[in-house]
Design an enzyme around this catalytic site. Structure first.
Site, short mmCIF file in Angstrom:
data_model
loop_
_atom_site.label_atom_id
_atom_site.label_comp_id
_atom_site.label_asym_id
_atom_site.label_seq_id
_atom_site.Cartn_x
_atom_site.Cartn_y
_atom_site.Cartn_z
N ARG A 137 0.85 -1.19 0.00
CA ARG A 137 0.00 0.00 0.00
C ARG A 137 0.88 1.24 0.00
O ARG A 137 1.65 1.45 0.94
CB ARG A 137 -0.91 -0.01 1.24
CG ARG A 137 -1.71 1.26 1.36
CD ARG A 137 -2.67 1.26 2.55
NE ARG A 137 -3.32 2.55 2.58
CZ ARG A 137 -3.29 3.42 3.59
NH1 ARG A 137 -2.69 3.11 4.73
NH2 ARG A 137 -3.88 4.58 3.50
N GLU B 50 -7.46 8.46 6.14
CA GLU B 50 -7.75 9.11 7.42
C GLU B 50 -8.20 10.57 7.30
O GLU B 50 -7.51 11.47 7.79
CB GLU B 50 -6.52 9.04 8.32
CG GLU B 50 -5.99 7.66 8.57
CD GLU B 50 -4.89 7.62 9.63
OE1 GLU B 50 -4.45 8.68 10.08
OE2 GLU B 50 -4.50 6.50 10.01
N GLU C 298 -3.50 -0.14 8.11
CA GLU C 298 -2.35 0.25 8.93
C GLU C 298 -2.51 -0.28 10.35
O GLU C 298 -3.59 -0.14 10.95
CB GLU C 298 -2.21 1.78 9.05
CG GLU C 298 -1.61 2.47 7.87
CD GLU C 298 -1.51 3.98 8.07
OE1 GLU C 298 -1.28 4.43 9.22
OE2 GLU C 298 -1.68 4.70 7.07
N HIS D 135 -2.95 10.97 0.67
CA HIS D 135 -2.43 10.75 2.02
C HIS D 135 -1.91 12.10 2.53
O HIS D 135 -0.71 12.27 2.77
CB HIS D 135 -1.35 9.68 2.00
CG HIS D 135 -1.13 9.00 3.32
ND1 HIS D 135 -1.28 7.65 3.53
CD2 HIS D 135 -0.76 9.49 4.53
CE1 HIS D 135 -1.00 7.35 4.79
NE2 HIS D 135 -0.68 8.45 5.42
C1 GAL Z 1 -1.33 7.15 10.52
C2 GAL Z 1 -0.89 7.70 9.20
C3 GAL Z 1 0.48 7.30 8.77
C4 GAL Z 1 1.47 7.15 9.91
C5 GAL Z 1 0.87 6.48 11.11
C6 GAL Z 1 1.73 6.49 12.36
O1 GAL Z 1 -2.26 7.99 11.10
O2 GAL Z 1 -1.80 7.35 8.18
O3 GAL Z 1 0.89 8.18 7.77
O4 GAL Z 1 2.11 8.33 10.16
O5 GAL Z 1 -0.35 7.07 11.48
O6 GAL Z 1 1.59 7.66 13.08
#
Ligand code: GAL
Length: 472
Positions: free
Chosen positions: A79, A170, A372, A124
């Protein structure tokens, strides 16, 4: 660990995740235009240590090596996100940058060459700065239309090979941290703008999906969805009040973005509490949004207790909390017993299965992908080896909870570890390491941490799963 792998079906998608601004570098190379994160990083005091994404992991030049790292691990999917302003320096389709097209074509082809399925996020957080200047970014409905044009271009250019699209990553973070607390780009503080920005982000998502389904689906036959983030909120006590507080907190967090897509409008509790600061969808927009995600993309990291907020507390700010507590009437806390990661986020694996079940129940058991999950630790390299046992434990416990949720009927289909490698952690700069690979930022050298090897063995063991007759 082998036993853990075997709990997953053979076709479960094991992947790793990254995002453009966090890894690519080459910020002013080959015609890329600046994004709001480039300009945000230039502002004094915004990012820890004055760090920027100018070089980051230099993935733009080292992508072949990075795909090889994944091939070595045996991951099935990658991803990553496209930098809108690398493709369209001014954000609009009249500014196509051929070097950007070439880069993503090469990256996609490199993945496919190694049998790694690309999962592409269109947004993103890195809005082209030209759009921010011209339209006021996500506060302006026109940005949603520009996003749909950009999405259309991506489907046209890459959709012959990319079959898994994520519109937005997000939007909660963009709205709350970008427009509420002002700690992320574009750095604004307000108690109403988060709702306005979120509204336009949701419309942007719906418009892009509409383009995909009307123009491309028939020939390209892919799937498209949105990724939302949510922590679990556990009632602090068994009282009815605290149970209600936890529910309100979840609806303000995830329901804000998922209810319009699965249920047709913002949660009732938000409409009541936010009042006229919460924009309204027209009937046409509601129809466009409803069912606009083929899957439920979820980023999950941590858990907090929720309790009813009694009275007005000193730690409630009137402005710049993004509706986090003042609109919800919820007091958040953590258990002092819970272990913390380097982000000071609590490690609470059971929160993961509870959240998965909450989603399944509220939204009619949709297919879910954890796009994630991961953790930052203060990793150090000793004689070429990074012994990140805490990360292995974290992942093992969270993945175990994924399996528990699946045995309760949750339709979880994939898990993407955040992140493939240490990278630019937004306002924390390079001070937080989330990677399965250690990156020496002075040389760019990557070293597989012990967790990468562990994850690789887990994937291999799930590949030979014979449970449920799922063997090849
Ligand atoms: C998420 C984000 C990522 C990464 C991760 C850790 O919110 O999508 O880009 O930074 O948190 O903080």
């Amino acid at each position: 660990m082998i036993e853990l792998g075997k709990k997953f079906p053979k076709d479960f998608i094991w992947g790793t995740a990254t995002s453009a601004y966090q890894i690519e570098g080459a910020a002013a190379v080959d015609g890329r235009g600046p994004s709001i994160w480039d300009t945000f990083c230039q502002q004094h005091g915004r990012v820890f240590n004055g760090d920027t994404g100018d070089v980051a992991c230099d993935h733009y030049h080292r992508y072949q090596e990075d795909v090889a790292l994944m091939a070595d691990m045996g991951v099935k999917a990658y991803r990553f996100s496209i930098s809108w302003s690398r493709l369209l320096p001014n954000g609009k389709t009249d500014s196509l940058n051929q070097s950007g097209v070439d880069f993503y074509n090469n990256l996609i082809d490199e993945c496919l060459k190694h049998g790694i399925t690309p999962w592409v996020t269109l947004y993103h957080w890195d809005l082209p700065d030209a759009i921010e200047v011209e339209t006021d970014g996500w506060l302006d409905r026109r940005t949603a239309d520009l996003f749909a044009d950009y999405a259309n271009l991506c489907f046209e250019l890459f959709g012959d090979r990319v079959k898994n699209w994520i519109t937005l990553n997000e939007p909660w973070v963009v709205a709350v941290l970008g427009y509420g607390q002002g700690v992320f780009a574009p750095g604004r503080q307000s108690n109403s703008e988060p709702y306005q920005a979120a509204h336009n982000l949701l419309l942007a998502h719906a418009l892009a999906v509409n383009v995909y389904r009307n123009k491309f689906l028939e020939t390209q036959k892919g799937q498209i969805g949105i990724t939302n983030n949510c922590d679990w909120r556990e009632p602090k006590t068994h009282s009815r009040e605290d149970k209600k507080a936890a529910q309100i907190a979840l609806e303000f967090f995830l329901g804000w973005f998922a209810d319009p897509i699965y249920l047709g409008d913002y949660p009732q509790c938000m409409r009541e509490r936010v009042g006229n600061r919460l924009p309204k969808f027209t009937d046409e927009e509601k129809a466009l949004l409803k069912h606009s995600s083929d899957f439920f993309g979820l980023n999950h990291y941590t858990t907090m207790y929720a309790a009813k907020q009694h009275g007005s507390s000193e730690n409630l700010s009137v402005f710049g909390n993004g509706g986090l507590s003042e609109d919800q009437g919820v007091q958040l806390s953590v258990d002092p017993e819970w272990a913390l990661t380097d982000m000071q986020w609590a490690v609470v694996p059971w929160g993961c299965s509870k959240l998965l079940k909450w989603i399944a129940e509220r939204y009619g058991n949709p297919p879910i992908y954890i796009t994630e999950n991961g953790c930052a630790y203060d990793d150090t390299i000793k004689e070429g080896r990074v012994d990140d046992e805490e990360r292995q434990n974290f992942m093992a416990l969270y993945i175990e909870e994924c399996s528990n949720a699946m045995s309760c009927g949750v339709d979880l289909r994939g898990y993407f570890a955040w992140s493939l490698m240490d990278n630019f952690e937004w306002a924390m700069g390079y001070s937080k390491r989330f990677g399965l690979h250690y990156v020496d930022f002075s040389t760019g050298q990557r070293v597989a941490k012990e967790s990468a090897k562990w994850y690789s063995r887990l994937i291999a063991s799930s590949n030979v799963n014979t449970k449920l007759g799922m063997t090849a």
